[in-house]
Motif scaffolding. Structure first.
Motif, PDB file in Angstrom:
ATOM      1  N   UNK A   1       7.419   5.806   2.035  1.00 34.84           N
ATOM      2  CA  UNK A   1       7.558   4.508   2.703  1.00 34.84           C
ATOM      3  C   UNK A   1       8.146   3.455   1.767  1.00 34.84           C
ATOM      4  N   UNK A   2       7.637   3.392   0.535  1.00 35.94           N
ATOM      5  CA  UNK A   2       8.150   2.418  -0.437  1.00 35.94           C
ATOM      6  C   UNK A   2       9.613   2.677  -0.780  1.00 35.94           C
ATOM      7  N   UNK A   3       9.967   3.964  -0.842  1.00 37.19           N
ATOM      8  CA  UNK A   3      11.358   4.318  -1.129  1.00 37.19           C
ATOM      9  C   UNK A   3      12.260   3.890   0.032  1.00 37.19           C
ATOM     10  N   UNK A   4      11.746   4.005   1.259  1.00 34.47           N
ATOM     11  CA  UNK A   4      12.520   3.572   2.434  1.00 34.47           C
ATOM     12  C   UNK A   4      12.832   2.078   2.340  1.00 34.47           C
ATOM     13  N   UNK A   5      11.822   1.275   1.978  1.00 35.13           N
ATOM     14  CA  UNK A   5      12.056  -0.164   1.792  1.00 35.13           C
ATOM     15  C   UNK A   5      13.095  -0.391   0.686  1.00 35.13           C
ATOM     16  N   UNK A   6      12.977   0.385  -0.379  1.00 41.79           N
ATOM     17  CA  UNK A   6      13.875   0.241  -1.537  1.00 41.79           C
ATOM     18  C   UNK A   6      15.325   0.519  -1.130  1.00 41.79           C
ATOM     19  N   UNK A   7      15.532   1.580  -0.342  1.00 39.89           N
ATOM     20  CA  UNK A   7      16.887   1.943   0.108  1.00 39.89           C
ATOM     21  C   UNK A   7      17.524   0.785   0.885  1.00 39.89           C
ATOM     22  N   UNK A   8      16.705   0.108   1.701  1.00 37.56           N
ATOM     23  CA  UNK A   8      17.221  -1.015   2.484  1.00 37.56           C
ATOM     24  C   UNK A   8      17.222  -2.320   1.697  1.00 37.56           C
ATOM     25  N   UNK A   9      16.792  -2.253   0.439  1.00 37.59           N
ATOM     26  CA  UNK A   9      16.800  -3.444  -0.405  1.00 37.59           C
ATOM     27  C   UNK A   9      15.739  -4.454  -0.020  1.00 37.59           C
ATOM     28  N   UNK A  10      14.605  -3.956   0.457  1.00 40.52           N
ATOM     29  CA  UNK A  10      13.533  -4.840   0.940  1.00 40.52           C
ATOM     30  C   UNK A  10      12.251  -4.644   0.142  1.00 40.52           C
ATOM     31  N   UNK A  11      11.410  -5.663   0.187  1.00 37.11           N
ATOM     32  CA  UNK A  11      10.075  -5.563  -0.401  1.00 37.11           C
ATOM     33  C   UNK A  11       9.164  -4.847   0.606  1.00 37.11           C
ATOM     34  N   UNK A  12       8.207  -4.031   0.131  1.00 38.39           N
ATOM     35  CA  UNK A  12       7.262  -3.403   1.065  1.00 38.39           C
ATOM     36  C   UNK A  12       6.568  -4.458   1.919  1.00 38.39           C
ATOM     37  N   UNK A  13       6.433  -4.159   3.206  1.00 37.09           N
ATOM     38  CA  UNK A  13       5.781  -5.094   4.125  1.00 37.09           C
ATOM     39  C   UNK A  13       6.753  -6.048   4.797  1.00 37.09           C
ATOM     40  N   UNK A  14       8.068  -5.814   4.621  1.00 40.17           N
ATOM     41  CA  UNK A  14       9.054  -6.677   5.289  1.00 40.17           C
ATOM     42  C   UNK A  14       8.878  -6.569   6.800  1.00 40.17           C
ATOM     43  N   UNK A  15       9.190  -7.642   7.502  1.00 47.16           N
ATOM     44  CA  UNK A  15       9.012  -7.664   8.961  1.00 47.16           C
ATOM     45  C   UNK A  15      10.051  -6.771   9.640  1.00 47.16           C
ATOM     46  N   UNK A  16       9.771  -6.316  10.893  1.00 50.77           N
ATOM     47  CA  UNK A  16      10.757  -5.513  11.630  1.00 50.77           C
ATOM     48  C   UNK A  16      12.105  -6.220  11.748  1.00 50.77           C
ATOM     49  N   UNK A  17      12.090  -7.551  11.897  1.00 51.02           N
ATOM     50  CA  UNK A  17      13.350  -8.301  12.004  1.00 51.02           C
ATOM     51  C   UNK A  17      14.142  -8.203  10.698  1.00 51.02           C
TER      52      UNK A  17
END
Length: 201
Positions: free
Chosen positions: A7-23
């Motif tokens: 899950x954390x890697x997925x956020x990383x790939x999108x350049x986001x912090x963990x817990x980013x909103x769906x938007x």
């Protein structure tokens, strides 16, 4: 690939912090798809790299999307003492933006018929969704459905014109429906066709 993605890697790939909103997830996904769409690259090596990048972007997005859908709904009790957790967001219904994002994803993967269905659904939910008309028009043009493509692009231009000048759009519609010139649409169609010609080389 999607199942093994952390899950954390997925956020990383999108350049986001963990817990980013769906938007935020959707916005990041759409920006990355625009940057890494394989059709933007003419060099075969770059195109291949973009395809790999898009695969990981799609896998990350799907992972985060499925996580947000599998979360239990937030308690409706406002007096609940537990602090709100930004990752515990449930999506109770699909909105136009969701279908649009899926359409972009399907188009990127070459699933054009599915993409058209997604954009159509987005337009049903939001009849003024300009980007959905434009993207559906582009996909229709890719498939050789020139009449449908022109129709969608005309509609997008008409909505844009109405948003810019609602009074003029209303009066011209009541005076002579369907007869107004659309030079903006013609220019847009020409631009899309030239892009498609470049991609075929």
């Amino acid at each position: 690939m999607r199942d093994h993605l952390d899950l954390n890697h997925a956020y990383e790939i999108l350049g986001l912090e963990p817990g980013a909103s769906p938007a935020q997830v959707k916005r990041a996904y759409r920006q990355l798809v625009k940057i890494w769409h394989p059709d933007r690259f003419l060099d075969q090596e770059q195109k291949q790299e973009a395809e790999e990048k898009i695969k990981s972007i799609n896998a990350a997005y799907n992972k985060l999307k499925s996580e947000s859908l599998s979360e239990p709904p937030i308690s409706e009790n406002p007096s609940s003492s537990s602090p709100p957790n930004p990752t515990k967001i449930s999506v109770n219904r699909w909105d136009a933006e969701t279908f649009y994002t899926w359409g972009v994803e399907n188009a990127t993967e070459g699933r054009y018929e599915e993409a058209i269905a997604d954009f159509t659904h987005a337009i049903r939910l939001n009849p003024h969704y300009i980007d959905a008309y434009k993207y559906r028009g582009l996909v229709c043009s890719q498939l050789g459905y020139e009449y449908r493509a022109a129709s969608d692009l005309n509609k997008a231009a008409q909505i844009e014109q109405e948003l810019r000048n609602p009074d003029a759009a209303r009066s011209s519609r009541s005076a002579r429906p369907g007869s107004k010139p659309k030079p903006l649409v013609e220019r847009f169609c020409q631009r899309i066709k030239s892009l498609l010609r470049l991609n075929r080389r």
